[in-house]
Design an enzyme around this catalytic site. Structure first.
Site, short mmCIF file in Angstrom:
data_model
loop_
_atom_site.label_atom_id
_atom_site.label_comp_id
_atom_site.label_asym_id
_atom_site.label_seq_id
_atom_site.Cartn_x
_atom_site.Cartn_y
_atom_site.Cartn_z
N SER A 95 95.78 23.09 53.16
CA SER A 95 95.35 21.75 54.24
C SER A 95 93.92 21.69 54.55
O SER A 95 93.35 21.40 53.85
CB SER A 95 96.38 22.20 55.28
N ASP A 229 92.93 14.99 55.98
CA ASP A 229 92.62 16.19 55.62
C ASP A 229 92.76 16.47 54.24
O ASP A 229 92.92 15.42 53.39
CB ASP A 229 93.61 17.26 56.41
N ASP A 231 95.03 17.90 51.91
CA ASP A 231 96.10 17.40 51.21
C ASP A 231 96.78 16.00 51.60
O ASP A 231 97.88 15.45 51.28
CB ASP A 231 97.29 18.52 51.14
N ASP A 233 97.97 14.65 54.55
CA ASP A 233 99.32 14.64 55.41
C ASP A 233 98.89 14.41 56.71
O ASP A 233 99.82 14.17 57.67
CB ASP A 233 100.02 15.79 55.06
#
Length: 457
Positions: A95, A229, A231, A233
């Site tokens: 993340s 961010d 990834d 999401d």
């Protein structure tokens, strides 16, 4: 940070995420959860992610489970693909945390793993490998399906006339985001692309990133700037003045635009949501599994969002030209697109100004081990005098306290200070709410400084 399995899956230092450790967790996941038609596998752009993905692939195939290699894709795109296939999923990502750390996020066939699933996976660790032989497949259309979701529901003119900057850095969804915005009619200016992984926290935006965003917005005469961010999401949005739009404000605007009836959000989110016209607002502990549990307990047109901006859709919602199918996992694109659409021809800042006058800001102290942060927060929770001492240094007083998740202190002078150790990173987070931005930012700055001194004492 020693590898830890919890709400966000398995997280730890890359050097400690060995192939054996990864394989052990994959085998436990397969034993404890419903795999459906197999496992969809995706990863972010961290240097370590492909090697970890290889370990996941080998372990899953060795258990006799079919594996669908989806490549480097955003977490919500992977979740959408798995949902369509009736499959489980594993996303390799850390993340927003630095590149020396990484992790695995797990989805069963029914979606993100629950706290019950987490306990079952932990109980299944230590299993011996099977002698199975799953089949490896490849899916190169995951990104295209994710893009189509937004074009079909919003139409090709939804963002026509808007000039939007895309801070792409090292986000795995950067190219798909550019494709989506462009196909919705926007003029897209890509900025800050990087071949080196950059950890971007959309909830606690670093001062130098804020300054760069403000500069880009002015230099390129942007109507807005977007980012995500690592990834992809969690969304990041700045208005035409370069001011960051908090994730929970995006959540409020999006929920209203989608005609949601019930909103589920963590206790750290902006309390202004309670002053809007939703039928019900449910507050939960921090973390998407708690939000999802709250959504599943509700009926009808239910949505969820977090203070980091990640948006979870619990019903088939009508967009400008089509329908968004439910997707109960953090998505960065839906709140970005719907906030921009909701602004219409007016400046984005004008739409944000229509929200209830409650300002939230957040930041964190980094490299604070949980062995230090958790006892500190526990002491605040248990001792009113400790809280009084902490607040006295900030020249404020406690009116009430909520211990749902961390220590959330409502102030007699107005506002909130909420202290909480991160559940998946060596960080201590501080969430502040105030009647205006200067007041909230002043409390955040002084609060972080005092927390730093207290932890070093």
């Amino acid at each position: 940070m020693a590898p830890k399995f919890g709400t966000s899956g398995l997280r730890g230092l890359v050097v400690e995420l060995t192939a054996d450790l990864v394989a052990d967790h994959v085998r436990a996941f397969i034993a404890a959860c419903d795999m459906g038609t197999g496992i969809c596998l995706g990863w972010d752009l961290r240097p370590s992610s492909p090697e970890i993905a290889k370990a996941v692939q080998e372990a899953a195939l060795g258990e006799g489970v079919d594996l669908i290699d989806c490549g480097a894709v955003p977490t919500p795109a992977l979740a959408l693909a798995a949902q369509a296939r009736g499959a489980a999923a594993i996303m390799i990502t850390g993340s927003h945390i630095p590149a020396d750390r990484n992790g695995l996020k797990f989805y069963s066939r029914s979606g993100e793993i629950t706290k019950e699933d987490e306990a079952a996976i932990k109980s299944a660790l230590g299993r011996s490998p099977c002698a199975g032989s799953g089949t490896l497949h490849h899916d190169t259309q995951v990104g295209a399906a994710f893009v189509a979701r937004y074009i079909e529901a919003c139409g090709t003119e939804a963002l026509s006339g808007k000039r939007i900057g895309l801070y792409s850095h090292s986000a795995v969804g950067r190219d798909l985001m550019a494709d989506i915005l462009g196909k919705l009619g926007a003029e897209v200016i890509e900025l800050g692309r990087s071949d080196t992984f950059i950890p971007v926290d959309t909830e606690a935006v670093a001062p130098e990133v804020r300054a760069q965003i403000t500069s880009w917005v002015a230099e390129h005469a942007l109507d807005a700037l977007v980012s995500t961010d690592g990834d992809s999401d969690r969304p990041l949005l700045a208005d035409e003045q370069g001011q960051i739009v908090p994730g929970d404000i995006m959540g409020q605007i999006t929920s209203e635009a989608l005609s949601a009836e019930t909103v589920v959000t963590p206790i750290s989110s902006n309390s202004g949501v309670a002053h809007k016209a939703f039928d019900a607002v449910t507050l939960t502990r921090i973390g998407s599994p708690y939000v999802i549990a709250g959504m599943e307990a509700a009926a009808g047109k239910v949505v969820g969002y977090e203070a980091n901006g990640g948006y979870l859709l619990g019903f088939a919602a009508q967009g400008p030209t089509g329908t968004f199918s439910p997707l109960k996992t953090r998505d960065c694109v839906l709140p970005l697109v719907m906030a921009l659409i909701a602004a219409g021809d007016a400046p984005l800042s004008a739409r944000v100004a229509q929200e209830p006058p409650v300002v939230t800001v957040a930041d964190r102290l980094q490299e604070i081990p949980q062995e230090a942060s958790q006892p500190f927060v526990a002491a605040l929770a248990q001792d009113q005098n400790a809280r009084a001492t902490f607040l006295k240094a900030l020249h404020v007083n406690e009116a009430s306290v909520d211990l749902t998740d961390g220590v959330r202190m409502t102030l007699a002078e107005g506002g909130v200070m909420h202290v909480r150790p991160s559940g998946n990173a060596p960080e201590l987070r501080l969430y502040v709410e105030g009647a205006d931005a200067p007041r909230a930012q002043a409390l955040l700055t002084s609060g972080l400084a005092h927390l730093q001194r207290a932890l070093q004492a």
